[in-house]
Design a protein around this motif. Sequence first.
Motif, PDB file in Angstrom:
ATOM      1  N   HIS A  24      30.642   9.614 -15.425  1.00 45.58           N
ATOM      2  CA  HIS A  24      30.243  10.460 -16.551  1.00 45.58           C
ATOM      3  C   HIS A  24      30.876  11.855 -16.459  1.00 45.58           C
ATOM      4  O   HIS A  24      30.328  12.740 -15.799  1.00 45.58           O
ATOM      5  N   PRO A  25      32.025  12.053 -17.091  1.00 41.33           N
ATOM      6  CA  PRO A  25      32.665  13.368 -17.000  1.00 41.33           C
ATOM      7  C   PRO A  25      31.869  14.490 -17.670  1.00 41.33           C
ATOM      8  O   PRO A  25      32.060  15.652 -17.325  1.00 41.33           O
ATOM      9  N   ILE A  26      30.989  14.138 -18.618  1.00 37.87           N
ATOM     10  CA  ILE A  26      30.138  15.170 -19.245  1.00 37.87           C
ATOM     11  C   ILE A  26      28.687  14.699 -19.184  1.00 37.87           C
ATOM     12  O   ILE A  26      28.378  13.575 -19.599  1.00 37.87           O
ATOM     13  N   VAL A  27      27.827  15.575 -18.661  1.00 33.02           N
ATOM     14  CA  VAL A  27      26.390  15.288 -18.678  1.00 33.02           C
ATOM     15  C   VAL A  27      25.672  16.550 -19.177  1.00 33.02           C
ATOM     16  O   VAL A  27      25.842  17.629 -18.608  1.00 33.02           O
ATOM     17  N   VAL A  28      24.927  16.399 -20.263  1.00 33.44           N
ATOM     18  CA  VAL A  28      24.167  17.527 -20.832  1.00 33.44           C
ATOM     19  C   VAL A  28      22.688  17.163 -20.734  1.00 33.44           C
ATOM     20  O   VAL A  28      22.294  16.071 -21.142  1.00 33.44           O
ATOM     21  N   LYS A  29      21.908  18.101 -20.175  1.00 34.82           N
ATOM     22  CA  LYS A  29      20.472  17.808 -20.040  1.00 34.82           C
ATOM     23  C   LYS A  29      19.639  18.971 -20.558  1.00 34.82           C
ATOM     24  O   LYS A  29      19.850  20.125 -20.146  1.00 34.82           O
ATOM     25  N   VAL A  84      30.376  19.205 -16.057  1.00 33.12           N
ATOM     26  CA  VAL A  84      31.653  18.618 -16.440  1.00 33.12           C
ATOM     27  C   VAL A  84      32.367  18.224 -15.149  1.00 33.12           C
ATOM     28  O   VAL A  84      32.453  19.043 -14.215  1.00 33.12           O
ATOM     29  N   PHE A  85      32.835  17.002 -15.059  1.00 34.71           N
ATOM     30  CA  PHE A  85      33.431  16.457 -13.840  1.00 34.71           C
ATOM     31  C   PHE A  85      32.513  16.678 -12.638  1.00 34.71           C
ATOM     32  O   PHE A  85      32.960  17.037 -11.537  1.00 34.71           O
ATOM     33  N   GLY A  86      31.214  16.555 -12.871  1.00 38.45           N
ATOM     34  CA  GLY A  86      30.255  16.668 -11.772  1.00 38.45           C
ATOM     35  C   GLY A  86      29.967  18.083 -11.325  1.00 38.45           C
ATOM     36  O   GLY A  86      29.217  18.298 -10.379  1.00 38.45           O
ATOM     37  N   ARG A  87      30.549  19.093 -12.022  1.00 38.79           N
ATOM     38  CA  ARG A  87      30.305  20.495 -11.614  1.00 38.79           C
ATOM     39  C   ARG A  87      29.511  21.210 -12.694  1.00 38.79           C
ATOM     40  O   ARG A  87      29.770  21.054 -13.891  1.00 38.79           O
ATOM     41  N   SER A  88      28.557  22.014 -12.254  1.00 39.21           N
ATOM     42  CA  SER A  88      27.709  22.723 -13.214  1.00 39.21           C
ATOM     43  C   SER A  88      28.508  23.791 -13.952  1.00 39.21           C
ATOM     44  O   SER A  88      29.183  24.614 -13.335  1.00 39.21           O
ATOM     45  N   MET A  89      28.455  23.754 -15.268  1.00 34.38           N
ATOM     46  CA  MET A  89      29.139  24.767 -16.076  1.00 34.38           C
ATOM     47  C   MET A  89      28.198  25.906 -16.429  1.00 34.38           C
ATOM     48  O   MET A  89      28.624  26.975 -16.834  1.00 34.38           O
ATOM     49  N   THR A  90      26.894  25.654 -16.326  1.00 33.42           N
ATOM     50  CA  THR A  90      25.944  26.629 -16.852  1.00 33.42           C
ATOM     51  C   THR A  90      25.655  27.762 -15.876  1.00 33.42           C
ATOM     52  O   THR A  90      25.342  28.863 -16.296  1.00 33.42           O
ATOM     53  N   ASN A  91      25.806  27.484 -14.580  1.00 31.13           N
ATOM     54  CA  ASN A  91      25.448  28.531 -13.616  1.00 31.13           C
ATOM     55  C   ASN A  91      26.665  29.190 -12.981  1.00 31.13           C
ATOM     56  O   ASN A  91      26.521  29.960 -12.057  1.00 31.13           O
ATOM     57  N   ALA A  92      27.844  28.864 -13.493  1.00 27.10           N
ATOM     58  CA  ALA A  92      29.046  29.382 -12.835  1.00 27.10           C
ATOM     59  C   ALA A  92      29.636  30.556 -13.612  1.00 27.10           C
ATOM     60  O   ALA A  92      29.501  30.659 -14.828  1.00 27.10           O
ATOM     61  N   GLU A  93      30.284  31.473 -12.899  1.00 26.16           N
ATOM     62  CA  GLU A  93      31.047  32.551 -13.529  1.00 26.16           C
ATOM     63  C   GLU A  93      32.304  31.940 -14.149  1.00 26.16           C
ATOM     64  O   GLU A  93      32.825  30.943 -13.623  1.00 26.16           O
ATOM     65  N   PRO A  94      32.825  32.531 -15.254  1.00 29.13           N
ATOM     66  CA  PRO A  94      34.011  31.939 -15.892  1.00 29.13           C
ATOM     67  C   PRO A  94      35.157  31.681 -14.917  1.00 29.13           C
ATOM     68  O   PRO A  94      35.800  30.640 -14.973  1.00 29.13           O
TER      69      PRO A  94
END
Length: 289
Positions: A24-29, A84-94
């Motif tokens: 699952h390259p994209i997971v939204v929860k 995305v690709f198993g890495r959190s996009m929401t808690n990361a700096e750009p």
Amino acid sequence: MTDDLDQELEERGLGRYERFRGDHPIVVKGLVNRFGEQTVHEDLSLTVNRGEILGVVGGSGTGKSVLMRSIIGLQTPNEGEIEVFGRSMTNAEPDENLGIRNRWGVLFQGGALFSTLTVGENVEVPLKQFYPEIEPDLMHEIARYKVMLSGLPEDAVTKYPAELSGGMKKRAGLARALALDPELLFLDEPTAGLDPIGAAAFDRLTRELKQTLGLTVFLITHDLDTLYEICDRVAVLADKKVIAVGTIPELLETDHPWIEEYFNGPRGRAAQASKRRAESMDKRGQSGD
Ligand SMILES: Nc1ncnc2c1ncn2[C@@H]1O[C@H](COP(=O)(O)OP(=O)(O)OP(=O)(O)O)[C@@H](O)[C@H]1O
């Protein structure tokens, strides 16, 4: 590449990486997006399978583009988790996401080409952004290749967007989206504004690129023909969430009124009939009739 270059890319978060092998390259929860008093998404969840073309549909203003913008980091959600690709996009700096952002390509509604740049220069924009060390000659060569991969004639490289037809502009936008050899492709209404023949040709191109490049495609569309022709599954946005995801036959088994109306309304029936006609012509072609 030299060891020095490898090291420099590593330091910038752009080091070599393995292609994503998870399911699952994209997971939204539990996504929540609000603008002032307006809640666009409330507890929205969605999982995208690797290698599929996922069609995303919903009435106007249901938040399809906001969902896409949230996934690619252009919209900060109020709540929820996006991987995305198993890495959190929401808690990361750009900056932390640089090594993820160069693994997707986006075709925005209308193409979003820079009007003062040629098609080739447009394709070079992401290359220069992520890999400024590439020599100009190689950069031009990569851009030319992407332009042709997108089904444009070679001489389109030196044309400006204003010199292109609507369909050619979409293909130029696609060439730019493919610049970095993405694993994930986001397409926001790619066939909007195209005539039916141009739209069908763009659909075929999307399917061929998915197969040859092994892409996963997140495709926002209102085009029922596109859904029937190339989407492996369809996600339906309504009531601020994804109310159903599945193949079209699976969706037709749900009894949600919007889904029923959408797929079984006059346009839905026409798209089904056209798909059936195409299938029976294919069969006749294969049996030599
Ligand atoms: N930056 C923003 N500021 C305020 N409201 C916004 C913003 N972006 C989107 N919206 C609102 O969020 C809602 C969803 O917008 P979005 O563009 O995602 O809809 P959509 O489903 O893609 O619609 P369409 O099918 O018409 O393109 C709309 O009501 C829109 O006005």
